[in-house]
Design a protein around this motif. Structure first.
Motif, PDB file in Angstrom:
ATOM      1  N   VAL A 125       0.813  -1.218   0.000  1.00 28.30           N
ATOM      2  CA  VAL A 125       0.000   0.000   0.000  1.00 28.30           C
ATOM      3  C   VAL A 125       0.846   1.267   0.000  1.00 28.30           C
ATOM      4  O   VAL A 125       0.331   2.374   0.141  1.00 28.30           O
ATOM      5  N   GLY A 126       2.164   1.104  -0.165  1.00 29.21           N
ATOM      6  CA  GLY A 126       3.034   2.261  -0.290  1.00 29.21           C
ATOM      7  C   GLY A 126       3.315   2.996   0.998  1.00 29.21           C
ATOM      8  O   GLY A 126       3.626   4.188   0.973  1.00 29.21           O
ATOM      9  N   ARG A 127       3.224   2.297   2.128  1.00 27.45           N
ATOM     10  CA  ARG A 127       3.497   2.943   3.415  1.00 27.45           C
ATOM     11  C   ARG A 127       4.883   2.555   3.914  1.00 27.45           C
ATOM     12  O   ARG A 127       5.302   1.403   3.810  1.00 27.45           O
ATOM     13  N   SER A 128       5.601   3.533   4.444  1.00 22.57           N
ATOM     14  CA  SER A 128       6.928   3.296   4.995  1.00 22.57           C
ATOM     15  C   SER A 128       6.789   3.127   6.503  1.00 22.57           C
ATOM     16  O   SER A 128       6.298   4.012   7.192  1.00 22.57           O
ATOM     17  N   LYS A 129       7.208   1.977   7.036  1.00 18.10           N
ATOM     18  CA  LYS A 129       7.029   1.673   8.457  1.00 18.10           C
ATOM     19  C   LYS A 129       8.357   1.230   9.064  1.00 18.10           C
ATOM     20  O   LYS A 129       8.590   0.045   9.307  1.00 18.10           O
ATOM     21  N   PRO A 130       9.267   2.189   9.320  1.00 16.80           N
ATOM     22  CA  PRO A 130      10.563   1.788   9.858  1.00 16.80           C
ATOM     23  C   PRO A 130      10.487   1.116  11.223  1.00 16.80           C
ATOM     24  O   PRO A 130      11.336   0.293  11.563  1.00 16.80           O
ATOM     25  N   ASN A 131       9.461   1.446  12.036  1.00 19.75           N
ATOM     26  CA  ASN A 131       9.364   0.829  13.361  1.00 19.75           C
ATOM     27  C   ASN A 131       9.164  -0.679  13.270  1.00 19.75           C
ATOM     28  O   ASN A 131       9.538  -1.428  14.179  1.00 19.75           O
ATOM     29  N   LEU A 132       8.590  -1.152  12.165  1.00 19.58           N
ATOM     30  CA  LEU A 132       8.422  -2.588  11.984  1.00 19.58           C
ATOM     31  C   LEU A 132       9.782  -3.280  11.899  1.00 19.58           C
ATOM     32  O   LEU A 132       9.947  -4.415  12.352  1.00 19.58           O
ATOM     33  N   LEU A 133      10.778  -2.587  11.341  1.00 20.47           N
ATOM     34  CA  LEU A 133      12.106  -3.179  11.235  1.00 20.47           C
ATOM     35  C   LEU A 133      12.758  -3.324  12.617  1.00 20.47           C
ATOM     36  O   LEU A 133      13.535  -4.253  12.848  1.00 20.47           O
ATOM     37  N   VAL A 134      12.436  -2.407  13.527  1.00 17.47           N
ATOM     38  CA  VAL A 134      12.916  -2.557  14.910  1.00 17.47           C
ATOM     39  C   VAL A 134      12.327  -3.818  15.524  1.00 17.47           C
ATOM     40  O   VAL A 134      13.011  -4.582  16.214  1.00 17.47           O
ATOM     41  N   ASN A 135      11.043  -4.051  15.285  1.00 19.07           N
ATOM     42  CA  ASN A 135      10.406  -5.249  15.820  1.00 19.07           C
ATOM     43  C   ASN A 135      11.050  -6.510  15.258  1.00 19.07           C
ATOM     44  O   ASN A 135      11.237  -7.499  15.981  1.00 19.07           O
ATOM     45  N   LEU A 136      11.395  -6.488  13.967  1.00 19.63           N
ATOM     46  CA  LEU A 136      12.093  -7.636  13.379  1.00 19.63           C
ATOM     47  C   LEU A 136      13.487  -7.794  13.980  1.00 19.63           C
ATOM     48  O   LEU A 136      13.965  -8.917  14.182  1.00 19.63           O
ATOM     49  N   ALA A 137      14.146  -6.678  14.285  1.00 19.22           N
ATOM     50  CA  ALA A 137      15.449  -6.754  14.944  1.00 19.22           C
ATOM     51  C   ALA A 137      15.311  -7.360  16.334  1.00 19.22           C
ATOM     52  O   ALA A 137      16.110  -8.217  16.745  1.00 19.22           O
ATOM     53  N   ASP A 138      14.293  -6.935  17.079  1.00 21.10           N
ATOM     54  CA  ASP A 138      14.058  -7.507  18.412  1.00 21.10           C
ATOM     55  C   ASP A 138      13.779  -9.003  18.316  1.00 21.10           C
ATOM     56  O   ASP A 138      14.265  -9.804  19.136  1.00 21.10           O
ATOM     57  N   LEU A 139      12.999  -9.379  17.327  1.00 11.81           N
ATOM     58  CA  LEU A 139      12.637 -10.783  17.165  1.00 11.81           C
ATOM     59  C   LEU A 139      13.861 -11.642  16.877  1.00 11.81           C
ATOM     60  O   LEU A 139      14.074 -12.687  17.516  1.00 11.81           O
ATOM     61  N   THR A 140      14.687 -11.218  15.948  1.00 13.58           N
ATOM     62  CA  THR A 140      15.857 -12.023  15.586  1.00 13.58           C
ATOM     63  C   THR A 140      16.893 -12.032  16.709  1.00 13.58           C
ATOM     64  O   THR A 140      17.582 -13.038  16.912  1.00 13.58           O
ATOM     65  N   ALA A 141      16.989 -10.919  17.460  1.00 11.05           N
ATOM     66  CA  ALA A 141      17.913 -10.904  18.596  1.00 11.05           C
ATOM     67  C   ALA A 141      17.448 -11.875  19.673  1.00 11.05           C
ATOM     68  O   ALA A 141      18.257 -12.607  20.268  1.00 11.05           O
ATOM     69  N   ALA A 142      16.140 -11.901  19.930  1.00  9.51           N
ATOM     70  CA  ALA A 142      15.607 -12.821  20.948  1.00  9.51           C
ATOM     71  C   ALA A 142      15.834 -14.274  20.555  1.00  9.51           C
ATOM     72  O   ALA A 142      15.984 -15.139  21.415  1.00  9.51           O
ATOM     73  N   ALA A 143      15.879 -14.519  19.238  1.00  5.19           N
ATOM     74  CA  ALA A 143      16.114 -15.888  18.761  1.00  5.19           C
ATOM     75  C   ALA A 143      17.599 -16.206  18.664  1.00  5.19           C
ATOM     76  O   ALA A 143      17.971 -17.280  18.184  1.00  5.19           O
ATOM     77  N   GLY A 144      18.472 -15.258  19.087  1.00  3.28           N
ATOM     78  CA  GLY A 144      19.909 -15.521  19.101  1.00  3.28           C
ATOM     79  C   GLY A 144      20.607 -15.236  17.789  1.00  3.28           C
ATOM     80  O   GLY A 144      21.789 -15.567  17.641  1.00  3.28           O
ATOM     81  N   ARG A 145      19.943 -14.619  16.836  1.00  2.00           N
ATOM     82  CA  ARG A 145      20.566 -14.317  15.541  1.00  2.00           C
ATOM     83  C   ARG A 145      21.020 -12.857  15.551  1.00  2.00           C
ATOM     84  O   ARG A 145      20.399 -11.967  14.972  1.00  2.00           O
TER      85      ARG A 145
END
Length: 793
Positions: free
Chosen positions: A639-659
């Motif tokens: 839909v053409g929306r820029s959501k940089p905060n979503l990338l923080v959530n992905l960073a938190d997720l991968t860090a919690a998984a040890g990556r």
């Protein structure tokens, strides 16, 4: 080495790999060689801090080093240079060699002030390598002038300040404008000003060129063209004739450049003696009261008389256009023409010298617009209604794509259907291109157009941070609705005004406007919208009980309105999330997801899945969270929306998984996108994930983002008992229930206090924060047994 030399060495090392992270160790060696200080990293941080203050390039902190982002080229807003400009050499020489910070050019209308200012700006632009700013303030125009807040907003955006970061207060805007110019060499061209306003930089290295009909301090007053200058202009335009005829033409045009240009265009296919016979007529003396207008009117009248009937008709109608410029599509709507006919007739008017072309846009000189208005006739009001119908219909259709959850007024019957868009990018592009014109249109529109156009624009203006424009259109729309006794329109404008105050952090004011709107609202749809918005304001105020009460009422009212219902359920999820009621939050996001898919709302689907993913992370269900966040990312892109905060959530997720390396990559991408979009709150979150807590705290404090500051302080507090105690008090006072268990753990780590850790464990278990539970249990497992591990018999 001196400090200056070290800074230069650091700058060179960063520029050598511009855009790429340079490791801390490599930078230390580049600056100090083999003589590194005893504590190299703190020394490097200090040097970077000094370098940031002395260069315009941005220095970004990465997890393992620093990265230099070369400053983008400065703004280049000057109008095109004038190819047929002649004369004024004395004035040009004096102005171009002046050391004054303000070059004021004054004189009567039609004397060539703007032409001289543009020529001067191009002559001296090389002295201003950091860019040129330009605005036509329309201080003497028939339509609405450009307000100081609007002009400041435009300049700040051009200087790299994202719209969302433009402060609400005028004094703060002026201070930010001057701080952005400080240390730079920027030329500012202010056309048609009524006075020397704060838009004049007043900053060393910057210069303002200001044109006005009013007298200004230090002005260069323009007289009409001298005989030789007027003759040179006729030569440039290819006007032939005897010396006496040319001299008479110059006299009859009162030596005014504007009148001479119109006459020159008219003479392209006519003999000068015939033209002079007409110009000598009594009609030339039918003057306005403005000095020099007789000559302009005479030249205008003859050019107008020579036009084909359809071009003459269009010319009069163009006077009702409210903006500074217009395009072919505007013209077609205004005059009820096809695009092809509109383009053809505009070419005729350009050829006659009555309309100026600026690439794809067209412009009427203020005096020509005034004269054109006298020719518009009875159809002028109908033409304005057609144009406003086109703008309202097109803006409404753009809003349906860009902000589908926004409740719009029931659109009135419109004379023109408006433009349709296939994608969100197209819709946003049209609004971006037309923003200034649409804001001007709202201010001159009669009811109900002012109210409906303001309503269609408010979501776009709000979401993109155009606060000055948002304030202007809502005030005009509200005044229009109240004067007409339009309760529905007044309700919508109060809703928009409440939203504006909410975004500005004026929560009590926002609730006041929402309460007033609820009293007026006649439909369940509008009442539900208002209660949903009020609930979010109360959430941000920490009044969670009040927020839930409003949102539950909104939920009941919205059941027969799918788009609003999805939005209300999403909002309920966010309130339960901040209350640390994670399972309830997840359940609401799941419900919103199902509803949004049923009603084919991809933007709402993405928002629901993002919320669900974040809730699952807090619950420690990392593998379940990942597909939701990835799907949300794809949905926002669709839909053409820029959501940089979503990338923080992905960073938190991968860090919690040890990556950790993948988490760092996500965080770096997030930081870049947040810097591009100007989302400073998300920049704070990205810096936290990258481990740069100090700059994160400083940035959060600078933008008044206490939640981000507290999150950054969590890491710092682990080794600072005093900060840990202060942070825990702050978290509890703020009602930030999700951070309480983490703040208790930080205090336990800072004080090596297992009792505090067990309190953190109990708190995290009660709120089902599985990730925090695991961290606390790991901390307790690493603690030595009581009494040194001895046992008694």
């Amino acid at each position: 080495m001196s400090k200056e030399t070290r800074q230069a060495a650091l700058h060179r090392a960063l520029r050598a790999k511009a855009g790429q992270p340079v490791l801390f160790g490599d930078l230390v060696r580049a600056v100090w060689g083999d003589e590194a200080p005893a504590r190299p990293l703190p020394a490097l941080r200090t040097l970077v801090r000094r370098l940031r203050r002395s260069v315009d390039d941005e220095i970004v902190t990465d997890a393992s080093g620093y990265r230099l982002v070369v400053r983008a080229p400065g703004p280049a807003q000057l109008p095109a240079d004038l190819p047929d400009f002649v004369g004024r050499e004395d004035e040009l020489t004096a102005l171009s060699t002046s050391t004054s910070a303000v070059l004021a050019i004054t004189g009567p209308p039609g004397v060539g002030k703007t032409a001289l200012a543009v020529k001067l700006a191009h002559r001296i632009r090389d002295r201003f390598p950091d860019g040129q700013l330009h605005v036509d303030l329309r201080g003497f125009a028939v339509g609405p002038a450009v307000g100081l807040d609007q002009a400041l907003g435009r300049f700040l955006r051009a200087l790299g300040v994202p719209p969302a970061n433009v402060p609400p207060g005028r004094d703060e805007q002026i201070a930010l404008y001057r701080s952005k110019l400080r240390g730079r060499k920027v030329l500012v061209l202010l056309d048609n000003a009524t006075e020397l306003s704060p838009l004049v930089p007043g900053v060393e290295g910057c210069t303002a060129i200001v044109t006005s009909r009013n007298e200004l301090p230090g002005q260069t007053g323009l007289a009409v063209l001298a005989d030789d200058e007027a003759g040179a202009l006729l030569d440039r335009m290819g006007v032939d004739g005897s010396p006496d005829d040319r001299a008479e033409l110059i006299r009859l045009c009162a030596h005014l450049p504007l009148a001479l240009r119109i006459a020159g265009a008219h003479l392209a296919d006519r003999h000068l003696p015939d033209y002079l016979d007409e110009l000598r007529g009594d009609g030339r003396l039918d003057a306005l009261e403005i000095e020099g207008d007789a000559a302009v009117r005479a030249a205008f009248a003859l050019s107008h008389k020579a036009l084909p009937d359809d071009a003459r008709h269009l010319f009069g109608l163009l006077s009702v256009h409210p903006g500074a410029d217009f395009d072919v599509e505007d013209t077609a709507a205004l005059a009820d023409l096809s695009i092809e006919d509109a383009a053809r007739l505009l070419d005729v008017l350009v050829g006659a010298g009555l309309v100026q072309r600026a690439e794809e846009q067209f412009v009427l000189h203020d005096l020509i617009r005034l004269f054109a208005s006298e020719q518009a006739g009875e159809e002028a009001q109908q033409a304005l209604h057609r144009l406003l119908s086109y703008y309202t219909a097109t803006a409404s259709q753009a809003a349906e794509i860009l902000v589908p959850a926004m409740t719009q007024l029931q659109r009135p019957a419109l004379a023109v259907p408006g433009r349709r868009f296939a994608t969100a990018v197209q819709a946003r592009g049209w609004l971006d291109a037309k923003r200034a014109v649409l804001v001007a249109a709202v201010q001159v529109a009669p009811h109900p157009f002012a109210c409906h156009l303001a309503d269609a624009l408010r979501g776009y203006l709000n979401n993109n941070g155009y606060r000055p424009e948002q304030r202007v259109v809502l005030a005009a729309g509200l005044a229009s609705a109240r004067s007409a006794g339009d309760r529905a329109g007044e309700t919508a404008m109060l809703n928009g005004t409440g939203q504006l105050h909410w975004r500005l952090g004026a929560f009590a004011e926002a609730l006041r406007f929402y309460d007033a709107a609820v009293e007026l609202a006649a439909s369940d749809l509008m009442k539900g919208t208002l209660l949903s918005n009020a609930g979010l304001v109360k959430r941000d105020m920490g009044d969670f009980a009040g927020a839930l009460a409003d949102l539950e009422r909104a939920r009941r009212l919205s059941r027969s309105h799918p788009a609003l219902h999805v939005n209300v359920v999403l909002n309920l999820g966010t309130v339960h999330g901040v209350r640390a009621e994670l399972r309830k939050a997840a359940a609401h996001f799941e419900e919103a997801w199902r509803l949004a898919e049923r009603h084919a709302s991809p933007g709402s689907v993405a928002a629901a899945r993002e919320g669900l993913g974040v809730a699952l992370i807090e619950l420690g269900r990392y593998e379940e969270a990942r597909p939701h966040l990835e799907s949300a990312l794809a949905g926002y892109r669709e839909v053409g929306r820029s959501k940089p905060n979503l990338l923080v959530n992905l960073a938190d997720l991968t860090a919690a998984a040890g990556r950790d390396e993948e988490a760092r990559t996500w965080a770096l991408r997030c930081l870049e996108l947040a810097q591009e979009t100007g989302d400073t709150r998300v920049q704070v979150e990205a810096l936290i994930r990258l481990g740069d807590q100090g700059p994160a705290v400083a940035l959060a404090e600078a933008i008044n983002y206490p939640l981000g500051r507290r999150r950054a302080q969590l890491v710092l507090a682990r080794t600072d008992p005093g900060l840990a105690e202060e942070l825990l008090r702050d978290v509890r006072d703020s009602g930030d229930l999700l951070l309480e268990s983490r703040a208790l753990l930080a205090l336990a780590e800072a004080t090596a206090d297992p009792d505090r850790a067990r309190e953190a464990l109990d708190t995290a278990k009660a709120r089902e924060q599985a990730g925090v539970v695991a961290e606390v249990e790991a901390f307790l497992a690493a603690q030595p047994p009581a009494n040194g591990g001895s046992t008694s018999s």
